[in-house]
Write an enzyme that holds these catalytic residues in place. Sequence first.
Site, PDB file in Angstrom:
ATOM      1  N   SER A   1      44.400  47.117  40.232  1.00 59.54           N
ATOM      2  CA  SER A   1      44.373  45.962  41.130  1.00 59.54           C
ATOM      3  C   SER A   1      45.727  45.234  41.087  1.00 59.54           C
ATOM      4  CB  SER A   1      43.199  45.058  40.753  1.00 59.54           C
ATOM      5  OG  SER A   1      42.854  44.210  41.813  1.00 59.54           O
TER       6      SER A   1
ATOM      7  N   ASP B   1      35.833  51.416  46.989  1.00 61.10           N
ATOM      8  CA  ASP B   1      36.554  50.143  46.928  1.00 61.10           C
ATOM      9  C   ASP B   1      36.767  49.625  48.351  1.00 61.10           C
ATOM     10  OD1 ASP B   1      38.427  48.076  46.544  1.00 61.10           O
ATOM     11  OD2 ASP B   1      39.480  49.159  44.961  1.00 61.10           O
TER      12      ASP B   1
ATOM     13  N   HIS C   1      35.499  48.339  43.729  1.00 60.24           N
ATOM     14  CA  HIS C   1      36.697  47.809  43.083  1.00 60.24           C
ATOM     15  C   HIS C   1      36.439  47.417  41.624  1.00 60.24           C
ATOM     16  CE1 HIS C   1      40.729  46.277  42.964  1.00 60.24           C
ATOM     17  NE2 HIS C   1      40.304  45.101  42.551  1.00 60.24           N
TER      18      HIS C   1
END
Lengths: 351, 351
Positions: free
Chosen positions: B141, B295, B324
Amino acid sequence: MRNNPYYGPEGHGPYEMIGIGDLDLEEGGRIPDCQLAVATHGKLNAAKDNAILVPTWYSGTSKIMEQVYIGDGRALDPSKYFIIVVNQIGNGLSTSPHNSTGALAGPGFPKVRIGDDVRAQHQLLTETYGLDRLALVVGGSMGAQQTYEWAVRYPEFVQRAAPIAGTAKFTEHDILLLDTLAEAITSDPGFRDGSYASPADVAAGLKRHAKGWTLCGWSDAFFRAGRHRAFGFETVRDFADNFMVGYFAPMDPNALLSMSWKAQNADVSRHTGGDLAAALGRIKAKTFVMPISHDVIFPVADCAAEQALISGSSLRPLVSIDGHLGLFGADPELLAQVDANLKELMETSVD
Amino acid sequence: MRNNPYYGPEGHGPYEMIGIGDLDLEEGGRIPDCQLAVATHGKLNAAKDNAILVPTWYSGTSKIMEQVYIGDGRALDPSKYFIIVVNQIGNGLSTSPHNSTGALAGPGFPKVRIGDDVRAQHQLLTETYGLDRLALVVGGSMGAQQTYEWAVRYPEFVQRAAPIAGTAKFTEHDILLLDTLAEAITSDPGFRDGSYASPADVAAGLKRHAKGWTLCGWSDAFFRAGRHRAFGFETVRDFADNFMVGYFAPMDPNALLSMSWKAQNADVSRHTGGDLAAALGRIKAKTFVMPISHDVIFPVADCAAEQALISGSSLRPLVSIDGHLGLFGADPELLAQVDANLKELMETSVD
């Protein structure tokens, strides 16, 4: 709040207000002198077998259904069918928080369920038009919820059903999604527990609600492809702040919240003690289930799981990167797929 | 706000605070005596060629990286590598709004970019550990954003790169998403433009922020499969209201907003006048790009489009319905895929 200029024949007409008397509600309470805003297209034939019912979706009215889905040469062709578009209760045109009086006005508006709408529509169709069957019920999103409810509740009445981009039972994921969209409105101090004087008092909350809808209404592929530029907006932020915020800004927050609660609580398995398979097993309509490929609210997998429980039904995914708000009709390829499927469905015999 | 008990060695240690002096920021301004919270695992070898850098993600600290990704027999094995986990600036442990003083405290905290973090980390690695190369940079991320920035900014330094569930340039769709998550916080009257006395004053906003994260952090397939029940929560609402709200509740809103702005503005093409292909073309690291299949923040398609611009790179999608927040490590199959890919990457020769 009786005068919200957004809701009226100037922007959404023509339609007729038809009273169905008092409507007892499934959650308790009653709407006295319930009024349905109804727009019709075409003529009912002598056999009364060419009627099509089109219910409306969250925030939508009969106008967008007319503009996007109904027309000569289209599947919903007024030269062949008698098409009845009924605005759902609480949508701002039919009996709604802002046009109710006394204890039912504004935040006092009672909880209305999909089943209440469908019973009200059934009364309208039987009493006003003398119908005992519908050649088709077709609707998108909350219109699909009403379509499923019709087919389960009145299986003999509904000959064909086409739920588009919606489910018979709302998913838990979507319940949370609508919680967050509703809280974008209710958390605005200007909302005042529903006692605001004007939607403008709730502008900040309506704006956050609109931005949330931008994210879940369209798809990441829609933005990746720059489809927002086809709407005239250079950036996604501009698209959200102008197109989507502008769309929702004049609407009545209490109306939106009434519809949101109704959508969250849609569940045909209420008829069968929570047994969804049993409820969908009641359907006799020839049913085409039409999810939209890139819909993140009603993913194809959710719609396919329900379709598998409907006897003789067919799964007809519509391909469009526009996602859920492909319903708005900006993608002509999507509309062509809707029409092709509906024409095939209407040609299917249903005896 | 200097004393937020959430941020400290009790919950997130052990780590060492290492000062790198004054840090001039790309957006202007300066962090005097910038402190990085650093956790290391394993030993640097004599050749100084076994160092791995692990930056942190939004809301995360070095602790979750240690707990979920580092261990004997894992790809990030402290018996083989010297693993340096650096908490990003603004995450609450390194220099952050709540532990800054004077004009930089709280809402006065300056805008920090991914590039600022990476320059600060570069200084740390060269000055504190005498490194001139990294065997690997790996992060998820916002950690992936830092990984890309490292590989583009210091191509000779980074031998291998593994950005997981993140992009080199933030998408417009995600910019809008983080706008809405940030506005869930800033719209809370208790936020007081960042001058709240305690996160508890912003509880309602943090709660809305957490519910939004529930929706975009996991996937519809995660909820359809009832994965939230594996966490001990019967309904999605319970999962959101307890697990996710509880996760974010003690965090500092200004810290979250600092990281959110940083994530929104991540863009390696700042090095090349906006030319993303040219920026990614600078990368010399052997790169495995690892999106997560479900995601919705960093869809595989977005990551694949960037991977195609990186010479000699490989696209390694990780399959997990957790989406995610599969990064949290609740799906052992996902972690097995991460480890298998990282082990293969570490076995790849790079000269």
